[in-house]
Motif scaffolding. Structure first.
Motif, PDB file in Angstrom:
ATOM      1  N   SER A  11      -8.238   5.943  -4.448  1.00 45.31           N
ATOM      2  CA  SER A  11      -9.098   7.057  -4.873  1.00 45.31           C
ATOM      3  C   SER A  11     -10.448   6.999  -4.183  1.00 45.31           C
ATOM      4  N   LEU A  12     -10.984   5.789  -4.059  1.00 47.66           N
ATOM      5  CA  LEU A  12     -12.277   5.600  -3.409  1.00 47.66           C
ATOM      6  C   LEU A  12     -12.208   6.016  -1.942  1.00 47.66           C
ATOM      7  N   LEU A  47      -3.311  -0.593 -10.898  1.00 45.79           N
ATOM      8  CA  LEU A  47      -4.660  -0.125 -11.218  1.00 45.79           C
ATOM      9  C   LEU A  47      -5.625  -0.377 -10.062  1.00 45.79           C
ATOM     10  N   ASN A  48      -5.495  -1.567  -9.461  1.00 41.27           N
ATOM     11  CA  ASN A  48      -6.367  -1.890  -8.321  1.00 41.27           C
ATOM     12  C   ASN A  48      -6.120  -0.937  -7.151  1.00 41.27           C
ATOM     13  N   GLN A  49      -4.814  -0.655  -6.905  1.00 38.12           N
ATOM     14  CA  GLN A  49      -4.474   0.232  -5.797  1.00 38.12           C
ATOM     15  C   GLN A  49      -4.959   1.657  -6.061  1.00 38.12           C
ATOM     16  N   ALA A  50      -4.824   2.096  -7.328  1.00 35.69           N
ATOM     17  CA  ALA A  50      -5.263   3.448  -7.681  1.00 35.69           C
ATOM     18  C   ALA A  50      -6.765   3.598  -7.447  1.00 35.69           C
ATOM     19  N   THR A  51      -7.528   2.608  -7.845  1.00 38.69           N
ATOM     20  CA  THR A  51      -8.986   2.637  -7.644  1.00 38.69           C
ATOM     21  C   THR A  51      -9.331   2.602  -6.156  1.00 38.69           C
ATOM     22  N   TYR A  52      -8.638   1.726  -5.455  1.00 37.13           N
ATOM     23  CA  TYR A  52      -8.861   1.543  -4.017  1.00 37.13           C
ATOM     24  C   TYR A  52      -8.553   2.829  -3.245  1.00 37.13           C
ATOM     25  N   SER A  92     -13.993   9.243  -0.300  1.00 36.11           N
ATOM     26  CA  SER A  92     -14.958   8.981   0.777  1.00 36.11           C
ATOM     27  C   SER A  92     -14.612   9.784   2.027  1.00 36.11           C
ATOM     28  N   HIS A 142      -0.178  -4.408  -8.076  1.00 39.50           N
ATOM     29  CA  HIS A 142      -1.449  -4.175  -8.788  1.00 39.50           C
ATOM     30  C   HIS A 142      -1.731  -2.680  -8.785  1.00 39.50           C
ATOM     31  N   SER A 185       0.815  -1.215   0.000  1.00 39.31           N
ATOM     32  CA  SER A 185       0.000   0.000   0.000  1.00 39.31           C
ATOM     33  C   SER A 185       0.848   1.265   0.000  1.00 39.31           C
TER      34      SER A 185
END
Length: 522
Positions: free
Chosen positions: A308-309, A301-306, A313, A299, A243
């Protein structure tokens, strides 16, 4: 006047006088003449603290006690109140919670001949009361978190990056202390460490239009909260190091904001915010630490999405919480303004004098100085629920002003419709006043309102005497209330004027000093 009342609290504390700081702040802020010296004296009087504002020439300064509050001139500003302390031949004044030496010549040049003194009873040994519940709770949370961090598994880097955001959140809250309504001498000392520092000035500044939509405090608390949440969940799933890759990217993007913050403090606001500088230091430590740890994303792309969310939030959650806190603060300010209006004596007096003036019964229970020019009368009934609060309030007034006023109690009841025990209660109360003394009457009435146990009360206070005159008095009071159409209790009168219904009865305590000094009532 000083924005804060630290000088006053330190003065009160040095005299070991009992006062609730939070309650004092509320009472003085709601005073119609705040922030005048009158508001301070009146509020101290409300807490039954004897204080006096005196006109003292500087030539008489040696006659003053070792500590006193005085009004001093301030260059480029209105005169302000300061706590002065004398140590041998030297004088010191309280500034930013520290005593600073002041030359006697300078003190004389700034002297305004106004001194506030507190008279302390030699028997008083009570300490100052403070409400530190929030800070105690916050300390327990911090200790629990640190303990858990030490015993938890995980790499040293992951633990460090969980600790730093946690510290960042605490300092972000400290920077927004006015919004969170938190008060701490430590934070105040840090923020006002010198004349060139002020956290409030920087945090509240909106000299750039950009800050109307997003400011450094919003970015700070959102950044650290999101960072903490990401790392906490990553460690729970054993992905702490992974992370950190995205954290590294975000930290690099934060560098321009760090320089922007420093530039704004130095050249725009021209005030330094020590808390803000600590926050910047925490971010710099994070950046430097990650420079020595090559971290690779598995990962991306997965980390970027995670990430950003989570960041989005946290930002939305903070904006919602900030709106709630802001509305709460605004409501509190409106509430204080409305109370100031309600406690404006001139408005109260005007309304009071428009009420009908009546002659209350001459005979009856009269407490205090029977020859006093100021009279407060109350139509009451021991079985009236609202009468309890009114009597407690009037007892406090009587205790403070026994020689300056009297309180007349008119008991309203129809004996024909009462059972035997209720009749005994009324008769017993009046018998105590006429056959014993007023102090026993006050004690018995207080005991009744506190316990409302009629059998216990009769066992303690009732005695068989001739009640003929008492029954006649009760009948006279009942007929008088009916003739004047006072069919409710409690009803209060000040020198014959009925207390206005639009005013809360508890406000009598705030008006009583001015009523006693008002020549129109005396």
């Amino acid at each position: 006047m000083n924005e804060h009342l630290d000088y006053l609290f330190q003065y009160v504390e040095s005299n070991k006088i009992n006062i609730d700081i939070n309650e004092y702040n509320f009472q003085i802020l709601s005073h119609p003449n705040y922030p005048s010296l009158l508001s301070i004296v009146d509020t101290l009087s409300f807490f039954n603290i004897d204080s006096k504002a005196l006109k003292i020439e500087f030539s008489d300064i040696n006659d003053l006690p070792n500590q006193f509050i005085t009004l001093l001139s301030v260059e480029g500003d209105a005169p302000q109140l300061f706590l002065i302390e004398k140590r041998f031949a030297d004088y010191f004044y309280l500034k930013n919670n520290k005593f600073v030496k002041i030359a006697k010549k300078e003190l004389e040049s700034r002297w305004n001949n106004i001194v506030l003194l507190i008279n302390k009873s030699e028997s008083e040994t009570i300490v100052l009361r403070k409400n530190n519940k929030n800070w105690v709770l916050l300390s327990l949370v911090a200790i629990s978190f640190l303990t858990q961090l030490v015993v938890s598994t995980g790499s040293l880097v992951s633990k460090l990056f969980l600790l730093l955001p946690f510290i960042g959140i605490l300092f972000s809250i400290a920077a927004l202390k006015d919004l969170f309504d938190t008060k701490s001498k430590v934070i105040n000392n840090i923020c006002n460490i010198s004349t060139s520092t002020s956290c409030s000035s920087v945090v509240k500044s909106n000299k750039w239009k950009f800050f109307e939509y997003l400011n450094f405090s919003d970015l700070s608390i959102t950044f650290f909260t999101a960072q903490f949440v990401v790392l906490l969940f990553s460690m729970l799933f054993n992905q702490g190091l992974e992370s950190l890759f995205f954290q590294k990217i975000i930290l690099y993007f934060s560098i321009p904001f760090l320089f922007l913050s420093i530039y704004y403090q130095k050249f725009v606001e021209k005030k330094w915010c020590p808390i803000c500088l600590i926050i910047i230091t925490i971010i710099v430590i994070e950046i430097i630490t990650l420079l020595f740890f090559p971290i690779v994303s598995i990962h991306f792309l997965n980390q970027a999405t995670y990430f950003s969310l989570i960041y989005f939030s946290c930002y939305l959650a903070w904006k919602s919480l900030k709106q709630v806190l802001t509305e709460k603060k605004e409501l509190k300010e409106r509430h204080l303004k409305s109370i100031r209006f309600e406690r404006n004596y001139d408005l109260f007096k005007t309304k009071l004098l428009t009420e009908n003036k009546i002659e209350t019964p001459i005979n009856g229970v009269i407490l205090g100085n029977k020859n006093a020019k100021t009279n407060v009368a109350i139509i009451s009934n021991p079985f009236c629920g609202h009468c309890k609060e009114a009597h407690i309030m009037l007892n406090r007034i009587l205790e403070k002003n026994k020689e300056k006023l009297n309180i007349k109690i008119i008991l309203r009841t129809n004996l024909e419709y009462l059972d035997d025990n209720s009749k005994k209660l009324f008769r017993g109360l009046l018998a105590l006043f006429y056959n014993k003394d007023e102090n026993l009457f006050i004690e018995a009435l207080k005991d009744w309102f506190e316990n409302m146990d009629i059998n216990n009360w009769l066992n303690k206070y009732y005695s068989h005497v001739d009640f003929t005159k008492i029954d006649e008095l009760l009948l006279h009071h009942f007929n008088w209330t009916n003739e004047n159409e006072y069919n409710f209790t409690p009803a209060i009168f000040i020198n014959g004027y009925e207390y206005p219904k639009i005013y809360d009865r508890k406000n009598i305590e705030f008006f009583i000093n001015e009523i006693l000094e008002d020549e129109q009532f005396n």
